[in-house]
Design a protein around this motif. Structure first.
Motif, PDB file in Angstrom:
ATOM      1  N   PHE A   6       4.582  13.247  27.753  1.00 33.61           N
ATOM      2  CA  PHE A   6       5.897  13.530  28.329  1.00 33.61           C
ATOM      3  C   PHE A   6       6.511  14.688  27.555  1.00 33.61           C
ATOM      4  O   PHE A   6       6.519  14.690  26.325  1.00 33.61           O
ATOM      5  CB  PHE A   6       6.810  12.311  28.231  1.00 33.61           C
ATOM      6  CG  PHE A   6       6.296  11.094  28.948  1.00 33.61           C
ATOM      7  CD1 PHE A   6       6.300  11.026  30.331  1.00 33.61           C
ATOM      8  CD2 PHE A   6       5.801  10.014  28.225  1.00 33.61           C
ATOM      9  CE1 PHE A   6       5.821   9.902  30.994  1.00 33.61           C
ATOM     10  CE2 PHE A   6       5.327   8.888  28.869  1.00 33.61           C
ATOM     11  CZ  PHE A   6       5.325   8.828  30.263  1.00 33.61           C
ATOM     12  N   MET A   7       7.045  15.666  28.263  1.00 33.27           N
ATOM     13  CA  MET A   7       7.663  16.810  27.581  1.00 33.27           C
ATOM     14  C   MET A   7       8.885  16.376  26.789  1.00 33.27           C
ATOM     15  O   MET A   7       9.107  16.810  25.655  1.00 33.27           O
ATOM     16  CB  MET A   7       8.042  17.889  28.589  1.00 33.27           C
ATOM     17  CG  MET A   7       8.459  19.204  27.961  1.00 33.27           C
ATOM     18  SD  MET A   7       7.075  19.952  27.066  1.00 33.27           S
ATOM     19  CE  MET A   7       7.830  21.456  26.452  1.00 33.27           C
ATOM     20  N   VAL A   8       9.702  15.514  27.389  1.00 33.05           N
ATOM     21  CA  VAL A   8      10.872  14.933  26.732  1.00 33.05           C
ATOM     22  C   VAL A   8      10.898  13.448  27.052  1.00 33.05           C
ATOM     23  O   VAL A   8      10.192  12.980  27.944  1.00 33.05           O
ATOM     24  CB  VAL A   8      12.195  15.595  27.182  1.00 33.05           C
ATOM     25  CG1 VAL A   8      12.259  17.042  26.723  1.00 33.05           C
ATOM     26  CG2 VAL A   8      12.366  15.516  28.700  1.00 33.05           C
ATOM     27  N   SER A   9      11.740  12.716  26.356  1.00 36.03           N
ATOM     28  CA  SER A   9      11.771  11.276  26.567  1.00 36.03           C
ATOM     29  C   SER A   9      12.476  10.896  27.857  1.00 36.03           C
ATOM     30  O   SER A   9      12.003  10.047  28.602  1.00 36.03           O
ATOM     31  CB  SER A   9      12.451  10.575  25.388  1.00 36.03           C
ATOM     32  OG  SER A   9      12.447   9.177  25.567  1.00 36.03           O
ATOM     33  N   GLY A  10      13.637  11.498  28.126  1.00 36.51           N
ATOM     34  CA  GLY A  10      14.381  11.017  29.284  1.00 36.51           C
ATOM     35  C   GLY A  10      15.304  12.015  29.923  1.00 36.51           C
ATOM     36  O   GLY A  10      15.136  13.231  29.807  1.00 36.51           O
TER      37      GLY A  10
ATOM     38  N   ASN B 254      11.708   4.600  21.140  1.00 38.95           N
ATOM     39  CA  ASN B 254      10.278   4.284  21.073  1.00 38.95           C
ATOM     40  C   ASN B 254       9.403   5.519  21.243  1.00 38.95           C
ATOM     41  O   ASN B 254       8.240   5.524  20.816  1.00 38.95           O
ATOM     42  CB  ASN B 254       9.913   3.250  22.140  1.00 38.95           C
ATOM     43  CG  ASN B 254      10.405   1.862  21.785  1.00 38.95           C
ATOM     44  OD1 ASN B 254      10.725   1.578  20.637  1.00 38.95           O
ATOM     45  ND2 ASN B 254      10.495   0.988  22.770  1.00 38.95           N
ATOM     46  N   GLY B 255       9.947   6.566  21.836  1.00 41.90           N
ATOM     47  CA  GLY B 255       9.190   7.801  21.977  1.00 41.90           C
ATOM     48  C   GLY B 255       8.903   8.487  20.660  1.00 41.90           C
ATOM     49  O   GLY B 255       8.094   9.421  20.595  1.00 41.90           O
ATOM     50  N   MET B 256       9.557   8.029  19.593  1.00 42.57           N
ATOM     51  CA  MET B 256       9.336   8.584  18.260  1.00 42.57           C
ATOM     52  C   MET B 256       8.278   7.808  17.483  1.00 42.57           C
ATOM     53  O   MET B 256       7.938   8.183  16.361  1.00 42.57           O
ATOM     54  CB  MET B 256      10.649   8.574  17.474  1.00 42.57           C
ATOM     55  CG  MET B 256      11.771   9.346  18.119  1.00 42.57           C
ATOM     56  SD  MET B 256      13.325   9.136  17.188  1.00 42.57           S
ATOM     57  CE  MET B 256      14.469   9.975  18.294  1.00 42.57           C
ATOM     58  N   MET B 257       7.792   6.727  18.063  1.00 40.91           N
ATOM     59  CA  MET B 257       6.862   5.859  17.342  1.00 40.91           C
ATOM     60  C   MET B 257       5.466   6.467  17.236  1.00 40.91           C
ATOM     61  O   MET B 257       5.123   7.428  17.925  1.00 40.91           O
ATOM     62  CB  MET B 257       6.791   4.493  18.028  1.00 40.91           C
ATOM     63  CG  MET B 257       8.127   3.791  18.165  1.00 40.91           C
ATOM     64  SD  MET B 257       8.945   3.517  16.578  1.00 40.91           S
ATOM     65  CE  MET B 257      10.398   2.613  17.122  1.00 40.91           C
ATOM     66  N   MET B 258       4.652   5.852  16.399  1.00 39.34           N
ATOM     67  CA  MET B 258       3.337   6.389  16.067  1.00 39.34           C
ATOM     68  C   MET B 258       2.451   6.607  17.294  1.00 39.34           C
ATOM     69  O   MET B 258       1.806   7.641  17.428  1.00 39.34           O
ATOM     70  CB  MET B 258       2.640   5.456  15.080  1.00 39.34           C
ATOM     71  CG  MET B 258       1.282   5.950  14.622  1.00 39.34           C
ATOM     72  SD  MET B 258       1.408   7.516  13.686  1.00 39.34           S
ATOM     73  CE  MET B 258       2.147   6.940  12.170  1.00 39.34           C
ATOM     74  N   ASP B 259       2.436   5.643  18.213  1.00 39.17           N
ATOM     75  CA  ASP B 259       1.542   5.744  19.364  1.00 39.17           C
ATOM     76  C   ASP B 259       2.214   6.315  20.606  1.00 39.17           C
ATOM     77  O   ASP B 259       1.648   6.260  21.696  1.00 39.17           O
ATOM     78  CB  ASP B 259       0.965   4.356  19.691  1.00 39.17           C
ATOM     79  CG  ASP B 259       0.113   3.809  18.552  1.00 39.17           C
ATOM     80  OD1 ASP B 259      -0.542   4.619  17.867  1.00 39.17           O
ATOM     81  OD2 ASP B 259       0.116   2.583  18.349  1.00 39.17           O
ATOM     82  N   ALA B 260       3.434   6.857  20.469  1.00 36.28           N
ATOM     83  CA  ALA B 260       4.170   7.371  21.621  1.00 36.28           C
ATOM     84  C   ALA B 260       3.588   8.695  22.108  1.00 36.28           C
ATOM     85  O   ALA B 260       2.851   9.377  21.392  1.00 36.28           O
ATOM     86  CB  ALA B 260       5.636   7.546  21.264  1.00 36.28           C
ATOM     87  N   LYS B 261       3.940   9.058  23.333  1.00 34.86           N
ATOM     88  CA  LYS B 261       3.399  10.254  23.978  1.00 34.86           C
ATOM     89  C   LYS B 261       4.459  11.312  24.265  1.00 34.86           C
ATOM     90  O   LYS B 261       4.234  12.219  25.062  1.00 34.86           O
ATOM     91  CB  LYS B 261       2.721   9.852  25.299  1.00 34.86           C
ATOM     92  CG  LYS B 261       1.582   8.837  25.140  1.00 34.86           C
ATOM     93  CD  LYS B 261       0.414   9.421  24.360  1.00 34.86           C
ATOM     94  CE  LYS B 261      -0.745   8.448  24.290  1.00 34.86           C
ATOM     95  NZ  LYS B 261      -1.891   9.010  23.501  1.00 34.86           N
TER      96      LYS B 261
END
Length: 433
Positions: free
Chosen positions: A199-203, A259-266
């Motif tokens: 994802f380019m940005v989270s939201g 959650n977009g900042m988490m280790m496995d986020a995209k």
């Protein structure tokens, strides 16, 4: 800088105020310092760079009154106690209160805020190194400075190094900046990121502050609502990003956004100033802290600023001398502000200090050792808040709420705009479309 007051609470404050600025220094020996804020950010700065420096008199008790921002609770509480300020007991009076950029003007043009120079005693020389826009925001219609800040908030694009390497073969900030240096390029990278599962940005709200900070008109002109072209550009871009899956359909500050900042986020990128890095990417959650070092910083498609917190001295305080010393130490002293910037990553509100940090060996561990301060120097000097108005917070919130239904496909764009106008006119009945 022309200031406008919102109908409602701000006018109530102004109308009810019975203070004058004369004689504020006659009583400067209170033993209780009451500070009103909405979170613990200023409390940590105060403790780390004022109390620990041995500046607080030993016979003074500091009382922080923290009321969260949700549902306007902080402003409601602040309005309540300020209206009672004249009759309050000495040790219960507000001495200092904090305001944010979005609603600063609500308090600037009232007599509840002391004149930083005339009433509190700071001089032009004391304030000389502060960035101009931070003073413009808190200057009232008569030219009086009504608050000061320890931070300036020039902002940029914070991106995941590991994702940049996958997309571009490098995480080098100069290379990444060349890929996103305007919105056309940024949108092209969004398509590339989507093709690789990112994802380019989270939201919905991640790019809002960039567009809203680059408007050419305030929200309201002669009591008429103005929709700036930059706002329409944000709506169009966000709708495209939502429809094409370039964002993760989150809302700012939600758990999903974090959650977009988490280790496995995209999520590839976020936008913000130093406090975003310090408070969200490092201290927000254990999972986000684990990604420290996998972020980097570049300017992004447009320069902008976001936020800021200002210290206001409250009329009626019996701690004027102490307020002065706090303001001097935390917002004027170059050594203190250099230390603060190096230890927290905050962009301090002192041009001399920031030039020194930018040219030092300072590095931010969240950003993999990068010195992002150097990238923000020009932006900080060019920030222009002349299009701010006292309507900004309400307008911005109602717009984002109305447009989320459009982004999600629940209503068409025309209906979303109608819903926005309806909500705004209920809040501000003095305005028109």
């Amino acid at each position: 800088m022309k200031k406008m007051l919102v109908a409602g609470a701000a006018l109530v404050l102004a109308a009810a105020c019975v203070f004058t600025s004369c004689g504020q220094k006659k009583e400067a020996s209170g033993k209780v310092l009451n500070i009103y804020a909405w979170n613990e950010e200023f409390q940590s700065r105060f403790n780390d760079y004022y109390v620990k420096a041995g500046k607080l008199p030993s016979d003074v008790t500091v009382n922080f009154v923290i009321t969260p921002n949700e549902n306007n609770a902080y402003q409601n509480k602040l309005d309540e106690v300020l209206l009672q300020q004249k009759s309050a007991k000495a040790d219960e009076k507000v001495d200092i209160f904090l305001v944010e950029a979005d609603y600063a003007l609500k308090y600037v043009d009232t007599a509840y805020t002391l004149d930083v120079q005339k009433d509190i005693g700071l001089t032009a020389a004391d304030l000389a190194n502060q960035y101009k826009y931070t003073k413009d925001v808190m200057t009232d219609s008569k030219g009086a400075l009504k608050g000061v800040s320890w931070q300036a908030c020039p902002a940029g694009m914070v991106y995941r190094r590991s994702i940049a390497k996958d997309l571009f073969g490098t995480d080098d900030p100069d290379t990444v900046q060349s890929k996103v240096s305007d919105w056309t390029k940024f949108n092209a990278v969004a398509a590339q990121a989507k093709s690789k599962g990112y994802f380019m940005v989270s939201g919905y709200d991640d790019t809002f502050r960039i567009f809203s900070d680059n408007v050419t008109s305030p929200w309201v002109v002669n009591n008429k609502i103005v929709i700036d072209p930059a706002i329409r550009e944000w709506v169009a871009q966000t709708k495209e990003f939502t429809d094409k899956g370039y964002n993760n359909k989150t809302s700012l500050w939600s758990a999903e956004w974090t959650n977009g900042m988490m280790m496995d986020a995209k999520v590839f990128s976020y936008f913000g100033p130093g406090w975003l890095i310090d408070f969200c990417m490092q201290d927000g959650t254990e999972g986000s802290a684990a990604t420290a070092g996998d972020w980097a910083f570049c300017k992004g498609p447009q320069g902008f600023s976001w936020g800021g917190t200002w210290i206001c001295g409250a009329a009626g305080s019996d701690n004027i001398d102490l307020i002065k010393d706090i303001m001097l130490t935390l917002t004027c002293d170059a050594d203190t502000m250099t230390k603060l910037a190096k230890e927290t990553g905050d962009f301090a509100n002192n041009e001399k200090a920031m030039n020194a940090v930018a040219n030092s060996d300072y590095s931010d561990h969240v950003l993999g050792g990068q010195n992002h301060i150097a990238l923000l120097l020009g932006n900080a000097k060019s920030i222009d808040k002349s299009n701010m108005s006292a309507y900004d917070q309400g307008m911005n919130e109602k717009l984002q709420t109305a447009m989320s239904d459009y982004f999600n496909g629940n209503v068409d764009e025309a209906t979303a705009w109608d819903n926005f106008y309806k909500a705004v006119l209920e809040m501000y009945p003095n305005l028109s479309r």
